[in-house]
Write an enzyme that holds these catalytic residues in place. Structure first.
Site, PDB file in Angstrom:
ATOM      1  NE  ARG A  36      -4.347  -1.407   1.856  1.00 22.40           N
ATOM      2  CZ  ARG A  36      -5.295  -1.691   2.732  1.00 22.40           C
ATOM      3  NH1 ARG A  36      -5.079  -1.475   4.012  1.00 22.40           N
ATOM      4  NH2 ARG A  36      -6.456  -2.168   2.345  1.00 22.40           N
ATOM      5  CE  LYS A 197     -10.600  -6.270   8.890  1.00 19.12           C
ATOM      6  NZ  LYS A 197     -10.066  -5.439   7.803  1.00 19.12           N
ATOM      7  N   GLY A 350      -5.881  -6.228   2.111  1.00 19.39           N
ATOM      8  CA  GLY A 350      -4.503  -6.101   2.582  1.00 19.39           C
ATOM      9  C   GLY A 350      -3.870  -7.455   2.847  1.00 19.39           C
ATOM     10  N   GLY A 373     -12.207  -3.941   1.766  1.00 16.41           N
ATOM     11  CA  GLY A 373     -13.621  -3.552   1.844  1.00 16.41           C
ATOM     12  C   GLY A 373     -14.018  -2.641   0.688  1.00 16.41           C
TER      13      GLY A 373
END
Ligand SMILES: Nc1ncnc2c1ncn2[C@@H]1O[C@H](COP(=O)(O)OP(=O)(O)OP(=O)(O)O)[C@@H](O)[C@H]1O
Ligand SMILES: O=C(O)[C@H](O)COP(=O)(O)O
Length: 393
Positions: A36, A197, A350, A373
């Site tokens: 990133r 998640k 990620g 997301g």
């Protein structure tokens, strides 16, 4: 894209507030994957070369509006400096008089990284007051945080109402690749969803069932489905509030004639550790005091087959606890299948990106998105607030 980009505006001599997504995975005080950060280099270098004063802002983790020593942006700032081969200053706060003074002292081409914007309760509430304080630091807002574009926060959305607001080069690239692939997907189109998640991901499966041909489930998510089907899942990850939703997806897939695939076996362990006792079991044989930490060998073979026959593969979330070698095989074999398929492969998230790096397969993927997301919400067809707020062309 109908939004203005950093190339469409004058940046020379300007104070530019660049929202980036430096929410990088870290372990034992080390950045384990700097993708990133590297992906923001084109925008940062463009701004440096064109004489801007570059003020970078990011979140890191979920500190819930409080200072958390483990979530400071010190390490990402240091890494950015190494990658740029240039001094990068780091502020101890993200707003306030001390930061203003640091900004006022900047020369054209200087780079300053602010402290974690989520140390402030106003960030996630999109507090207009905090947004104004961010805006006071700059003359121009550049949003390059594709990974956080689905969040309407003060530094991603609110600030855009106070300054001229344009996209960065990474944001532009992500939106262009994803919209090209998904507007008219090549088929068979396979979506693979894993990770931990549950709350964030279980809902997007709904739309993937509409647009993909195959939806493969792995990671911690899978156990909520097993539980919904009445299986014992022991100490595996569970979101109790999503059991009905999970059953609903199985029904929906049947109705739509979609191939919704759950693991048939998994690796269970008696402890969440590298030296735990572990074994492969069918999903109806998970011992009550063990937990499922990876997909099993039969599932891996099945998923690899489907992936190899696909023309478009979108993958978000690891298949198991890939950080521990004992539970990394599911993620590794899915990554290998993605690398081997002749279809177009898009990796989001990620941790999925970190996994592709870990297995040295990143270069074999067609696109590694910096958004987890965000890429999922994009695939849902949802408008991303961080993009909507930017100025139209
Ligand atoms: N069966 C499992 N039980 C517990 N944790 C799991 C399991 N499978 C995977 N995980 C963990 O899930 C984590 C990644 O989940 P996450 O949902 O954050 O995915 P991601 O790809 O990083 O997406 P995003 O970018 O949205 O965060 C990894 O740290 C991995 O160890
Ligand atoms: O890792 C991500 O997906 C982004 O950095 C957003 O993080 P968040 O899910 O904590 O908002």
């Amino acid at each position: 894209m109908n939004k203005k980009s950093v190339r469409d505006v004058e940046v020379n001599g300007k104070r530019v507030f660049v929202r980036v997504d430096f929410n990088v995975p870290m372990q034992d005080g080390q950045i384990t994957d700097d993708t990133r950060i590297r992906e923001t280099l084109p925008t940062v270098k463009y701004l440096i070369e064109n004489g801007a004063k570059v003020i970078l802002a990011s979140h890191l983790g979920r500190p819930k509006g409080q200072v958390n020593e483990d979530m400071r942006l010190t390490l990402p700032a240091k890494r950015l400096g190494e990658l740029l081969g240039k001094e990068v200053a780091k502020a101890d706060e993200a707003v306030g008089e001390a930061v203003k003074a640091q900004v006022n002292a900047m020369n054209n081409g200087d780079v300053l990284v602010l402290e974690n914007v989520r140390f402030y309760p106003g960030e996630e509430k999109n507090d207009p007051e905090l947004a104004k304080q961010f805006a006071e630091l700059a003359d121009l807002f550049v949003n390059d945080a594709f990974g956080a574009a689905h969040r309407a926060h003060a530094s991603t959305e609110g600030i855009a109402h106070h300054l001229p607001a344009v996209s960065g080069l990474l944001m532009e690239k992500e939106l262009s690749v994803l919209s090209k692939a998904l507007s008219n997907p090549e088929r068979p189109f396979t979506a693979i969803i894993g990770g931990s998640k549950v709350k964030d991901k279980i809902d997007v499966i709904d739309n993937l069932l509409n647009i993909a041909d195959n939806v493969l489930i792995g990671g911690g998510l899978a156990y909520t489905f097993f539980k919904a089907q009445g299986h014992e899942i022991g100490k595996s990850l569970l979101d109790d509030s999503k059991l009905d939703v999970a059953l609903g997806f199985i029904e929906k897939a049947k109705k739509l004639g979609k191939n919704f695939v759950l693991p048939v076996d998994c690796i269970v362990a008696d402890d969440f550790s590298a030296d735990a006792n572990h074994k492969a079991v069918e999903i109806d044989s998970i011992p009550a005091d063990w937990e499922g930490l990876d997909i099993g060998p039969k599932t891996r073979a099945k998923y690899a087959e489907i992936i190899k026959d696909s023309k478009l593969v979108v993958w978000n979330g690891p298949m198991g606890v890939f950080e521990i070698d004992t539970f990394a095989n599911g993620t590794k074999e899915v990554a290998e299948a993605c690398a081997a398929t002749s279809g177009y492969t898009i990796i989001g998230g990620g941790d999925s990106a970190a996994a592709a790096e870990k297995f040295n397969l990143a270069s074999k993927m067609d696109h590694i998105s910096t958004g987890g997301g965000a890429s999922l919400e994009f695939m849902e067809g949802k408008a991303l607030p961080g993009v909507v707020a930017l100025n139209d062309k």
